[in-house]
Design an enzyme around this catalytic site. Structure first.
Site, PDB file in Angstrom:
ATOM      1  CB  THR A   1      46.970 -68.295  41.481  1.00  0.00           C
ATOM      2  OG1 THR A   1      45.710 -68.324  41.860  1.00  0.00           O
ATOM      3  CG2 THR A   1      46.438 -69.074  39.519  1.00  0.00           C
TER       4      THR A   1
ATOM      5  CE  LYS B   1      44.526 -70.718  42.750  1.00  0.00           C
ATOM      6  NZ  LYS B   1      43.638 -70.717  43.115  1.00  0.00           N
TER       7      LYS B   1
ATOM      8  CE  LYS C   1      45.973 -64.993  36.673  1.00  0.00           C
ATOM      9  NZ  LYS C   1      46.185 -66.009  38.410  1.00  0.00           N
TER      10      LYS C   1
HETATM   11  P1  NAP Z   1      41.411 -58.877  42.271  1.00  0.00           P
HETATM   12  O1  NAP Z   1      40.081 -58.766  42.664  1.00  0.00           O
HETATM   13  O2  NAP Z   1      41.569 -58.203  40.319  1.00  0.00           O
HETATM   14  O3  NAP Z   1      43.125 -57.624  42.468  1.00  0.00           O
HETATM   15  C1  NAP Z   1      43.871 -57.802  41.909  1.00  0.00           C
HETATM   16  C2  NAP Z   1      44.550 -56.373  42.888  1.00  0.00           C
HETATM   17  O4  NAP Z   1      45.935 -56.766  42.748  1.00  0.00           O
HETATM   18  C3  NAP Z   1      43.566 -55.710  42.523  1.00  0.00           C
HETATM   19  O5  NAP Z   1      43.650 -54.708  43.253  1.00  0.00           O
HETATM   20  C4  NAP Z   1      44.641 -54.500  42.282  1.00  0.00           C
HETATM   21  O6  NAP Z   1      45.198 -53.207  41.631  1.00  0.00           O
HETATM   22  C5  NAP Z   1      46.033 -55.377  42.223  1.00  0.00           C
HETATM   23  N1  NAP Z   1      46.924 -54.992  41.087  1.00  0.00           N
HETATM   24  C6  NAP Z   1      46.910 -55.944  40.239  1.00  0.00           C
HETATM   25  N2  NAP Z   1      48.173 -55.480  39.372  1.00  0.00           N
HETATM   26  C7  NAP Z   1      48.688 -55.180  40.449  1.00  0.00           C
HETATM   27  C8  NAP Z   1      50.396 -54.555  40.342  1.00  0.00           C
HETATM   28  N3  NAP Z   1      51.384 -54.572  39.496  1.00  0.00           N
HETATM   29  N4  NAP Z   1      50.840 -53.760  41.548  1.00  0.00           N
HETATM   30  C9  NAP Z   1      49.638 -53.329  43.113  1.00  0.00           C
HETATM   31  N5  NAP Z   1      48.988 -53.543  42.150  1.00  0.00           N
HETATM   32  C10 NAP Z   1      48.664 -54.595  41.614  1.00  0.00           C
HETATM   33  O7  NAP Z   1      41.599 -60.549  42.724  1.00  0.00           O
HETATM   34  P2  NAP Z   1      41.949 -61.272  43.077  1.00  0.00           P
HETATM   35  O8  NAP Z   1      40.246 -62.206  42.979  1.00  0.00           O
HETATM   36  O9  NAP Z   1      41.683 -60.861  44.871  1.00  0.00           O
HETATM   37  O10 NAP Z   1      42.764 -62.203  42.761  1.00  0.00           O
HETATM   38  C11 NAP Z   1      43.985 -62.000  42.897  1.00  0.00           C
HETATM   39  C12 NAP Z   1      45.247 -62.821  42.299  1.00  0.00           C
HETATM   40  O11 NAP Z   1      44.621 -64.328  43.402  1.00  0.00           O
HETATM   41  C13 NAP Z   1      44.640 -63.143  41.459  1.00  0.00           C
HETATM   42  O12 NAP Z   1      46.003 -64.007  40.837  1.00  0.00           O
HETATM   43  C14 NAP Z   1      44.108 -64.382  41.120  1.00  0.00           C
HETATM   44  O13 NAP Z   1      43.552 -65.831  39.840  1.00  0.00           O
HETATM   45  C15 NAP Z   1      44.259 -65.211  42.366  1.00  0.00           C
HETATM   46  N6  NAP Z   1      42.497 -65.978  43.044  1.00  0.00           N
HETATM   47  C16 NAP Z   1      42.069 -65.091  43.087  1.00  0.00           C
HETATM   48  C17 NAP Z   1      40.606 -65.873  43.855  1.00  0.00           C
HETATM   49  C18 NAP Z   1      39.327 -65.881  43.932  1.00  0.00           C
HETATM   50  O14 NAP Z   1      38.545 -66.430  44.460  1.00  0.00           O
HETATM   51  N7  NAP Z   1      39.025 -64.287  43.308  1.00  0.00           N
HETATM   52  C19 NAP Z   1      40.684 -67.171  45.118  1.00  0.00           C
HETATM   53  C20 NAP Z   1      42.354 -68.201  44.460  1.00  0.00           C
HETATM   54  C21 NAP Z   1      42.994 -67.383  44.349  1.00  0.00           C
HETATM   55  P3  NAP Z   1      43.815 -51.972  40.789  1.00  0.00           P
HETATM   56  O15 NAP Z   1      42.696 -52.045  41.846  1.00  0.00           O
HETATM   57  O16 NAP Z   1      44.354 -51.374  39.924  1.00  0.00           O
HETATM   58  O17 NAP Z   1      43.013 -53.166  39.970  1.00  0.00           O
END
Ligand code: NAP
Length: 285
Positions: A93, A168, A236
């Site tokens: 997102t 979104k 964010k």
């Molecule tokens: P998360 O659990 O914090 O996972 C993010 C992942 O991306 C982590 O494994 C992180 O690596 C990796 N990452 C971050 N920056 C990176 C980079 N520059 N290069 C390579 N890998 C990188 O977050 P999430 O909940 O999965 O959410 C991910 C995205 O989806 C966000 O934008 C969020 O807003 C969106 N989203 C989330 C949800 C939800 O319910 N969780 C629902 C819809 C949308 P590290 O292991 O180093 O931290």
């Protein structure tokens, strides 16, 4: 068969990558913290990327990383290595502007881009039932469709580049308001001494029933805030939404309250906790 790479193996990305492997489409995974990519690659029997070069043979690369800067960093690196005609699909997102900027830098190398944020939470990712909101060209979506279908319940092409992120943003206005109402309501229920086991199914059976209450109601009443969706990511999202809504000229009372609340929550140390930790604020003004 499409060769697919997946970057960003967090709460959402790891289960999505597993579905791609089950569909026989996954070739390589990457993640900022290398150990996470190595562990998932070993589990799934695919390559673990050390750099963007490892994605050079991919037809499609999907991203589900954290912030705008992470999407730009990965897209910039992929633009150097992917072949003409490849498609980058971003499930993170981020802002509409970021989607447009990334689409332009990839287009300069003959690579297509789809902004394709998702809704459905970690449960949706684990069940392979995400709602995917897509902006970009129909031809690029048709090429990437088998990839997205691996973890989607619904794929909606909303318009040109940026239309997925715009959709979104609307989704997050509703989520923000629902979270405010549910957390405030359940904080009130605690003060009134109502029995949670009778309260939650009663609310769910009527007009107040919703996803957040169903999935997070019982856990928030137990002070269990494992993510789920991290509050820092919610903040964010809401700042992106606030910018879009102010520019559009609508009243933003709900969004403004949610931004203030999640900023305070993050300041109080709940950034890595699920968004349902908002009940902690509602208990004490
Ligand atoms: P998360 O659990 O914090 O996972 C993010 C992942 O991306 C982590 O494994 C992180 O690596 C990796 N990452 C971050 N920056 C990176 C980079 N520059 N290069 C390579 N890998 C990188 O977050 P999430 O909940 O999965 O959410 C991910 C995205 O989806 C966000 O934008 C969020 O807003 C969106 N989203 C989330 C949800 C939800 O319910 N969780 C629902 C819809 C949308 P590290 O292991 O180093 O931290």
């Amino acid at each position: 068969m499409l060769k697919t790479g997946f970057i960003g193996l967090g709460a959402m990305g790891a289960p999505m990558a597993r579905y791609l492997r089950d569909a026989g489409l996954l070739t390589v995974v990457g993640n900022r913290t290398q150990a996470k990519a190595d562990a998932l690659a070993a589990e799934l029997g695919v390559r673990s990327a050390r750099s963007a070069d490892n994605f050079a043979d991919c037809d499609v690369v999907a991203l589900c990383v954290s912030l705008d800067a992470d999407v730009i960093e990965n897209a910039t690196a992929l633009a150097r290595v992917l072949k003409t005609g490849a498609v980058v699909v971003d499930h993170s997102t981020v802002s509409v502007q970021t989607a447009r900027r990334v689409a332009a830098l990839l287009a300069a190398e003959g690579i297509a881009f789809l902004d394709a944020p998702v809704s459905g939470g970690v449960e949706g990712a684990r069940n392979g039932k995400l709602s995917v909101m897509v902006g970009g060209a129909e031809a690029a979506l048709e090429k990437a469709r088998p990839v997205i279908e691996a973890y989607a319940a619904r794929i909606s092409l909303m318009g040109e580049t940026g239309a997925g992120q715009a959709t979104k943003a609307v989704n997050q206005v509703l989520v923000a308001g629902i979270n405010e109402a549910v957390c405030e309501g359940l904080a009130l229920a605690e003060k009134l001494g109502l029995d949670a086991e009778r309260l939650l199914p009663t609310l769910m059976a009527g007009a107040a029933g919703n996803w957040f209450l169903e999935k997070r109601g019982a856990t928030m009443l137990r002070d269990a805030f494992a993510p789920g969706f991290k509050s820092v990511h919610m903040l964010k999202d809401l700042r992106i939404v606030q910018g879009i809504a102010r520019e559009a000229g609508i009243r933003t009372a709900t969004i403004d309250q949610a931004v203030a609340d999640y900023a305070e929550l993050v300041e109080r140390g709940y950034g890595e906790s699920d968004t349902s930790a908002l009940i902690a604020l509602k208990r004490k003004p």
